[in-house]
Motif scaffolding. Structure first.
Motif, PDB file in Angstrom:
ATOM      1  N   ILE A  98       0.838  -1.201   0.000  1.00 48.39           N
ATOM      2  CA  ILE A  98       0.000   0.000   0.000  1.00 48.39           C
ATOM      3  C   ILE A  98       0.872   1.250   0.000  1.00 48.39           C
ATOM      4  CG2 ILE A  98      -1.559   1.381   1.438  1.00 48.39           C
ATOM      5  CD1 ILE A  98      -2.979  -1.188   2.203  1.00 48.39           C
ATOM      6  N   LEU A  99       1.904   1.246   0.827  1.00 49.08           N
ATOM      7  CA  LEU A  99       2.812   2.396   0.852  1.00 49.08           C
ATOM      8  C   LEU A  99       3.448   2.620  -0.517  1.00 49.08           C
ATOM      9  CD1 LEU A  99       4.661   1.900   4.268  1.00 49.08           C
ATOM     10  CD2 LEU A  99       2.912   3.598   3.724  1.00 49.08           C
ATOM     11  N   ASN A 104       2.678   5.811  -3.178  1.00 50.28           N
ATOM     12  CA  ASN A 104       3.893   6.171  -3.926  1.00 50.28           C
ATOM     13  C   ASN A 104       5.075   6.519  -3.019  1.00 50.28           C
ATOM     14  OD1 ASN A 104       2.649   5.906  -6.528  1.00 50.28           O
ATOM     15  ND2 ASN A 104       1.658   7.887  -6.202  1.00 50.28           N
ATOM     16  N   VAL A 105       5.161   5.834  -1.880  1.00 54.13           N
ATOM     17  CA  VAL A 105       6.299   6.033  -0.983  1.00 54.13           C
ATOM     18  C   VAL A 105       7.490   5.253  -1.539  1.00 54.13           C
ATOM     19  CG1 VAL A 105       7.193   5.678   1.350  1.00 54.13           C
ATOM     20  CG2 VAL A 105       4.796   6.330   1.010  1.00 54.13           C
ATOM     21  N   PRO A 106       8.634   5.894  -1.762  1.00 56.38           N
ATOM     22  CA  PRO A 106       9.805   5.172  -2.277  1.00 56.38           C
ATOM     23  C   PRO A 106      10.198   4.025  -1.344  1.00 56.38           C
ATOM     24  CG  PRO A 106      10.147   7.542  -2.418  1.00 56.38           C
ATOM     25  CD  PRO A 106       8.894   7.342  -1.617  1.00 56.38           C
ATOM     26  N   LEU A 107      10.692   2.955  -1.942  1.00 50.64           N
ATOM     27  CA  LEU A 107      11.026   1.770  -1.152  1.00 50.64           C
ATOM     28  C   LEU A 107      12.141   2.035  -0.148  1.00 50.64           C
ATOM     29  CD1 LEU A 107      10.746  -0.910  -3.962  1.00 50.64           C
ATOM     30  CD2 LEU A 107       9.380  -0.829  -1.873  1.00 50.64           C
ATOM     31  N   ALA A 159       9.851  -4.579   2.049  1.00 53.40           N
ATOM     32  CA  ALA A 159      10.385  -3.318   1.525  1.00 53.40           C
ATOM     33  C   ALA A 159      11.832  -3.470   1.062  1.00 53.40           C
ATOM     34  CB  ALA A 159      10.282  -2.228   2.595  1.00 53.40           C
ATOM     35  N   THR A 160      12.667  -4.090   1.894  1.00 55.54           N
ATOM     36  CA  THR A 160      14.076  -4.233   1.520  1.00 55.54           C
ATOM     37  C   THR A 160      14.251  -5.188   0.344  1.00 55.54           C
ATOM     38  OG1 THR A 160      14.331  -5.944   3.225  1.00 55.54           O
ATOM     39  CG2 THR A 160      14.942  -3.691   3.815  1.00 55.54           C
ATOM     40  N   GLY A 161      13.431  -6.241   0.303  1.00 56.19           N
ATOM     41  CA  GLY A 161      13.512  -7.172  -0.824  1.00 56.19           C
ATOM     42  C   GLY A 161      13.139  -6.513  -2.136  1.00 56.19           C
ATOM     43  N   ASP A 162      12.026  -5.759  -2.121  1.00 55.15           N
ATOM     44  CA  ASP A 162      11.605  -5.060  -3.342  1.00 55.15           C
ATOM     45  C   ASP A 162      12.604  -3.969  -3.726  1.00 55.15           C
ATOM     46  OD1 ASP A 162       9.411  -6.674  -3.391  1.00 55.15           O
ATOM     47  OD2 ASP A 162       7.990  -5.167  -2.676  1.00 55.15           O
ATOM     48  N   TRP A 163      13.166  -3.319  -2.722  1.00 53.80           N
ATOM     49  CA  TRP A 163      14.155  -2.269  -3.003  1.00 53.80           C
ATOM     50  C   TRP A 163      15.403  -2.869  -3.655  1.00 53.80           C
ATOM     51  CZ3 TRP A 163      17.613   0.613   1.021  1.00 53.80           C
ATOM     52  CH2 TRP A 163      18.202   1.730   0.405  1.00 53.80           C
ATOM     53  N   THR A 164      15.781  -4.049  -3.200  1.00 50.39           N
ATOM     54  CA  THR A 164      16.926  -4.730  -3.811  1.00 50.39           C
ATOM     55  C   THR A 164      16.668  -5.016  -5.288  1.00 50.39           C
ATOM     56  OG1 THR A 164      17.544  -5.753  -1.698  1.00 50.39           O
ATOM     57  CG2 THR A 164      18.380  -6.786  -3.711  1.00 50.39           C
TER      58      THR A 164
END
Length: 424
Positions: A98-99, A104-107, A159-164
């Protein structure tokens, strides 16, 4: 990996330990749960057309129920415990999604916020209970801290997985190797003499991106539909969820029958075992630091390598101009009617100044259209493409699935009326 450490019992309702022994079964079923958290949430959100926010509300309600049942128990029981983990896995994933997708919160911001939140939870837990060990979850207070920590770790891991993935452009299959390698390194440091509680929670967090990447790899199509889209084994989210839920159920049944992960007595659970070596713990802590630096260096290097990112946003207006109603001529009237109803509702709310209502109806329209894609697109590819293009233009005026803020009500009305014309 065990987490034995000295615990100081506090006052309150004392129970047998409420969490399982940390055996190989613990880690196997934990990874299975995290995979389900990714694939099952995606399936409900996209395939059933429920929508991301509604799915989150549903699972939040389910979480409240299953957590209430779990908290009422006086000792660990495999089925309610792992059911709670599955629901927490899905719910934590949805909160991060959702974030990212709705707000549209950056990862990187989500990762930072959840990291701080996790540190706060750990800090308060330690100040109150003087232990973070899961071998001493014997009061309602400690169990409450435990489940709050689990929820935050799932959100942080997502969040960290998607950011990676965003940083590196790696496919899910390749991305599995990073958390897997980190867990192996943490295990080696734990065997050397690292603090067992720290080792446990680091590995626990990393199982989230590991399981999520496995789920994405199994579910993603073999050929990317757009540049930068993930590829995998094309099993689909439903099949992946079904297989892993079955594996979880089989494992839980086995553990229920054999009691292989149950702490047998209160004394064994709370026995003080001083097995730490301060010197080795300090060396291992330095090892964790080096591991973090090496991981950051790898990610920076991977980010700098040429890789295909998500395709840039383009104008999806169909090149084929169809007469009003022509695009939906081959679609079932009932489905077209449902789409028209939502579009009309959104238009009515936009005209009356009810921005929230218009946005909600437009989002429901998007969800329904996405859910019907599998049945409508094969009936008429040209018609579906035409409606999809106008649907995208309409959604852009609301800032749905697009980074721009909502446009003026007049622009929203224009695109909604054009969509209604196309729908006949």
């Amino acid at each position: 990996m065990t987490t034995t450490t000295e615990a100081r019992p506090r006052s309150g309702r004392l129970m047998l330990n409420k969490v399982p022994e940390v055996t190989v079964w613990f880690w196997v079923i934990k990874v299975l749960c995290t995979t389900v958290g990714e694939s099952f949430a995606d399936w409900i959100n996209t395939q059933l057309g429920v929508g991301l926010v509604n799915t989150a509300w549903i699972f939040t309600a389910v979480l409240v129920v299953v957590l209430a049942v779990q908290l009422r128990l006086k000792r660990y029981a495999a089925f309610p415990y792992w059911l709670t983990v599955v629901v927490v896995s899905v719910t934590g994933t949805l909160y991060t999604d959702i974030l990212t997708d709705q707000l549209n919160v950056p990862l990187w911001i989500s990762s930072a916020v959840f990291s701080v939140l996790l540190a706060v939870v750990f800090g308060v837990w330690w100040l109150r209970e003087r232990t973070l060990s899961i071998h001493s979850v014997t009061t309602l207070s400690r169990e409450s801290f435990y489940w709050l920590t689990v929820l935050v770790t799932f959100a942080l891991g997502t969040a960290t997985g998607d950011w990676t993935l965003e940083l590196t452009g790696w496919s899910p299959g390749v991305s599995v190797l990073l958390p897997l390698g980190l867990i192996a390194a943490i295990t080696a440091l734990w065997r050397f003499g690292a603090n067992p509680v720290l080792s446990f929670w680091l590995a626990y967090i990393l199982t989230r991106p590991l399981g999520a990447n496995i789920g994405d790899w199994l579910a993603s199509p073999k050929v990317a539909q757009n540049p930068g889209d993930p590829t995998g084994l094309a099993m689909g989210t439903f099949t992946t969820s079904l297989i892993f839920l079955g594996l979880i159920l089989a494992t839980v049944v086995y553990l229920t029958v054999t009691r292989a992960d149950v702490t047998e007595s209160y004394e064994a659970t709370h026995a003080t075992q001083v097995t730490s070596n301060p010197r080795k713990e300090r060396i291992a802590l330095a090892g964790f630091g080096l591991l973090a630096v090496a991981t950051a260096t790898l990610l920076v290097w991977a980010h700098g390598q040429p890789h295909v990112g998500p395709a840039p946003e383009t104008d999806t207006t169909s090149a084929v101009q169809l007469a009003p109603g022509q695009a939906v001529k081959h679609f079932p009237p009932a489905k077209v009617g449902a789409l028209r109803t939502l579009a009309s509702t959104s238009l009515k709310d936009a005209r009356s100044g009810d921005a929230a209502g218009a946005h909600a109806a437009a989002q429901s329209l998007r969800d329904l259209w996405d859910a019907d894609q599998g049945s409508l697109q094969p009936l008429d590819q040209t018609g579906w493409t035409s409606i999809d293009a106008q649907m995208d233009k309409m959604l852009k005026t609301f800032g749905i699935d697009h980074p721009n803020p909502p446009m003026s009500p007049a622009q929203q009305e224009t695109e909604l009326k054009a969509l209604l014309t196309d729908l006949g």
